[in-house]
Structures are given as structure tokens and as C-alpha cells.
Design a protein around this motif. Structure first.
Motif, PDB file in Angstrom:
ATOM      1  N   UNK A 119       6.558  -3.009  -3.145  1.00 41.71           N
ATOM      2  CA  UNK A 119       5.898  -4.309  -2.983  1.00 41.71           C
ATOM      3  C   UNK A 119       4.577  -4.149  -2.233  1.00 41.71           C
ATOM      4  N   UNK A 120       4.583  -3.327  -1.164  1.00 38.95           N
ATOM      5  CA  UNK A 120       3.362  -3.112  -0.384  1.00 38.95           C
ATOM      6  C   UNK A 120       2.269  -2.451  -1.203  1.00 38.95           C
ATOM      7  N   UNK A 121       2.645  -1.439  -1.981  1.00 36.14           N
ATOM      8  CA  UNK A 121       1.663  -0.747  -2.825  1.00 36.14           C
ATOM      9  C   UNK A 121       1.125  -1.677  -3.914  1.00 36.14           C
ATOM     10  N   UNK A 122       2.001  -2.477  -4.515  1.00 38.13           N
ATOM     11  CA  UNK A 122       1.542  -3.411  -5.550  1.00 38.13           C
ATOM     12  C   UNK A 122       0.631  -4.480  -4.958  1.00 38.13           C
ATOM     13  N   UNK A 123       0.921  -4.929  -3.756  1.00 41.29           N
ATOM     14  CA  UNK A 123       0.040  -5.906  -3.113  1.00 41.29           C
ATOM     15  C   UNK A 123      -1.328  -5.295  -2.840  1.00 41.29           C
ATOM     16  N   UNK A 124      -1.375  -4.029  -2.437  1.00 44.00           N
ATOM     17  CA  UNK A 124      -2.670  -3.365  -2.238  1.00 44.00           C
ATOM     18  C   UNK A 124      -3.413  -3.219  -3.565  1.00 44.00           C
ATOM     19  N   UNK A 125      -2.684  -2.880  -4.620  1.00 43.42           N
ATOM     20  CA  UNK A 125      -3.290  -2.781  -5.943  1.00 43.42           C
ATOM     21  C   UNK A 125      -3.871  -4.129  -6.361  1.00 43.42           C
TER      22      UNK A 125
ATOM     23  N   UNK B  63      -8.263   3.927  -7.053  1.00 40.75           N
ATOM     24  CA  UNK B  63      -6.900   3.653  -6.589  1.00 40.75           C
ATOM     25  C   UNK B  63      -6.454   4.638  -5.518  1.00 40.75           C
ATOM     26  N   UNK B  64      -7.370   5.452  -5.047  1.00 37.20           N
ATOM     27  CA  UNK B  64      -6.969   6.500  -4.122  1.00 37.20           C
ATOM     28  C   UNK B  64      -6.454   5.987  -2.790  1.00 37.20           C
ATOM     29  N   UNK B  65      -6.868   4.792  -2.377  1.00 35.32           N
ATOM     30  CA  UNK B  65      -6.416   4.243  -1.106  1.00 35.32           C
ATOM     31  C   UNK B  65      -5.252   3.266  -1.249  1.00 35.32           C
ATOM     32  N   UNK B  66      -4.734   3.116  -2.471  1.00 33.03           N
ATOM     33  CA  UNK B  66      -3.601   2.222  -2.664  1.00 33.03           C
ATOM     34  C   UNK B  66      -2.344   2.943  -2.175  1.00 33.03           C
ATOM     35  N   UNK B  67      -1.839   2.459  -1.080  1.00 35.86           N
ATOM     36  CA  UNK B  67      -0.642   3.048  -0.475  1.00 35.86           C
ATOM     37  C   UNK B  67       0.294   1.924  -0.077  1.00 35.86           C
ATOM     38  N   UNK B  68       1.501   2.283   0.252  1.00 35.96           N
ATOM     39  CA  UNK B  68       2.454   1.300   0.741  1.00 35.96           C
ATOM     40  C   UNK B  68       3.757   1.982   1.062  1.00 35.96           C
ATOM     41  N   UNK B  69       4.417   1.455   2.061  1.00 36.59           N
ATOM     42  CA  UNK B  69       5.717   2.022   2.426  1.00 36.59           C
ATOM     43  C   UNK B  69       6.794   1.544   1.474  1.00 36.59           C
ATOM     44  N   UNK B  70       6.496   0.478   0.735  1.00 36.92           N
ATOM     45  CA  UNK B  70       7.427  -0.037  -0.266  1.00 36.92           C
ATOM     46  C   UNK B  70       6.648  -0.246  -1.562  1.00 36.92           C
TER      47      UNK B  70
ATOM     48  N   UNK C 194      -5.419 -13.015  -5.412  1.00 37.92           N
ATOM     49  CA  UNK C 194      -5.642 -13.421  -4.029  1.00 37.92           C
ATOM     50  C   UNK C 194      -4.329 -13.850  -3.378  1.00 37.92           C
ATOM     51  N   UNK C 195      -3.488 -14.448  -4.148  1.00 36.80           N
ATOM     52  CA  UNK C 195      -2.197 -14.897  -3.644  1.00 36.80           C
ATOM     53  C   UNK C 195      -1.119 -13.929  -4.110  1.00 36.80           C
ATOM     54  N   UNK C 196      -1.275 -12.665  -3.768  1.00 37.36           N
ATOM     55  CA  UNK C 196      -0.397 -11.621  -4.303  1.00 37.36           C
ATOM     56  C   UNK C 196       1.048 -11.763  -3.866  1.00 37.36           C
ATOM     57  N   UNK C 197       1.338 -12.633  -2.919  1.00 34.57           N
ATOM     58  CA  UNK C 197       2.727 -12.833  -2.524  1.00 34.57           C
ATOM     59  C   UNK C 197       3.538 -13.425  -3.668  1.00 34.57           C
TER      60      UNK C 197
END
Length: 179
Positions: A123-129, A114-121, A165-168
């Protein structure tokens, strides 16, 4: 004189070993990490949890990759141990023949960083996860084709693949509860 390469920042143990780069051999720790221990009072115990704490850039990901490469089963041909034998050749653990015979290449391994899971929000971090989880599930997609899963597990596996895959769809309240 041996002319090995220095590899700075390599986290993939297999890649490091196959490139003939310098590696500080920590493989002898495998027997300490996995197996029964005896306390100084003579009582034997088994570790339930392992916690790796080291400073940043100190080899935690490489160590986890080393552990994965040692224990991971060859899913295509479970009897074939040639890959780990090649990767661990001439390292400390290879001298412990009994341990290697018993544990090398014997287990399914699930590994996620999980070291590269980042996000400015959030929502962004959860989508990367979710993207990481999708990659993990996608890597084991062959389970869907070999009848290794019970029908209900097959459906659940398909659901997770589709969902990640459809993380939105994350913010749909019905799907959020799955996490």
C-alpha cells in the motif's frame, strides 16, 4: 587550466550543464538512439524498444534526463529552442546541425522515474507511485486551460489528477480497476 566542478550523483542534465560541472559527453548517442539504423547486411531498421542496462550509480537517470532535455518541446513557446541550445552548446550533438534542427525541442516528453518509489508495505509503495503519477499530471496541468484536450480527455485528465491526489482511495475496488 579549466576548473570545472565534479558533481557526484546529479541526475538532472540541465542542472549539471548550467552549473558548469564535468560531464562525460554522451550526446553523440542521440543520433544512434533516435533514427534509422543500417545493419551490416545493408538492411535498414528502426528500434522499437530501447533498453538501458547499466550497473547501479552508472548514469542511467542522467542519460534519460539528457534525452528529455534534448527532445522536449518548450510548451510555453514551441518556437523557442534557446534552452536546449544553451544546455547542449559545445557538446558533440551540437555539431550535427541537421539532427539538432530536425529533433531538438520538437516533441512533448513524458518522463517519470520510479527509482525512489519505496514502501514498507505494498500500500505504501503504491501510494508513492500514485504520488509520482500525480506530480507528472500536475506538471502538464496547463493542458486543462488551453483547450488542447477533447472534452472526454479533459474529464479523464481531471479524474486522474483527483484520483492520484487522493490516493487513500486506492483500495476502493471501483478505483483500483483504473490502474
Amino acid at each position: 587550466m579549466d576548473s570545472k566542478k565534479l558533481s557526484i550523483g546529479t541526475e538532472d542534465f540541465e542542472k549539471l550543464r548550467l552549473s558548469d560541472s564535468v560531464y562525460i559527453d554522451k550526446t553523440s548517442y542521440l543520433t544512434e538512439l533516435y533514427g534509422e539504423h543500417v545493419h551490416s547486411n545493408g538492411m535498414s531498421y528502426v528500434d522499437e524498444v530501447l533498453l538501458f542496462t547499466r550497473p547501479r550509480r552508472f548514469g542511467k537517470s542522467l542519460t534519460m534526463s539528457m534525452i528529455k532535455n534534448f527532445f522536449e518541446l518548450n510548451y510555453a513557446d514551441p518556437e523557442d529552442k534557446s534552452k536546449p541550445k544553451q544546455i547542449f552548446r559545445n557538446l558533440a550533438i551540437s555539431r550535427n546541425k541537421a539532427f539538432c534542427e530536425k529533433y531538438m525541442g520538437q516533441f512533448p516528453v513524458i518522463s517519470i522515474s520510479l527509482k525512489d518509489v519505496e514502501g514498507e508495505t505494498v500500500e505504501g509503495a503504491l501510494n508513492e507511485l500514485l504520488g509520482k503519477i500525480y506530480e507528472l499530471y500536475d506538471g502538464f496541468r496547463s493542458l486543462l486551460d488551453c483547450n488542447a484536450l477533447a472534452p472526454e480527455d479533459h474529464d479523464a485528465y481531471q479524474y486522474v489528477l483527483s484520483f492520484t491526489k487522493q490516493s487513500s482511495r486506492l483500495w476502493d475496488e471501483n478505483y483500483f480497476m483504473v490502474l
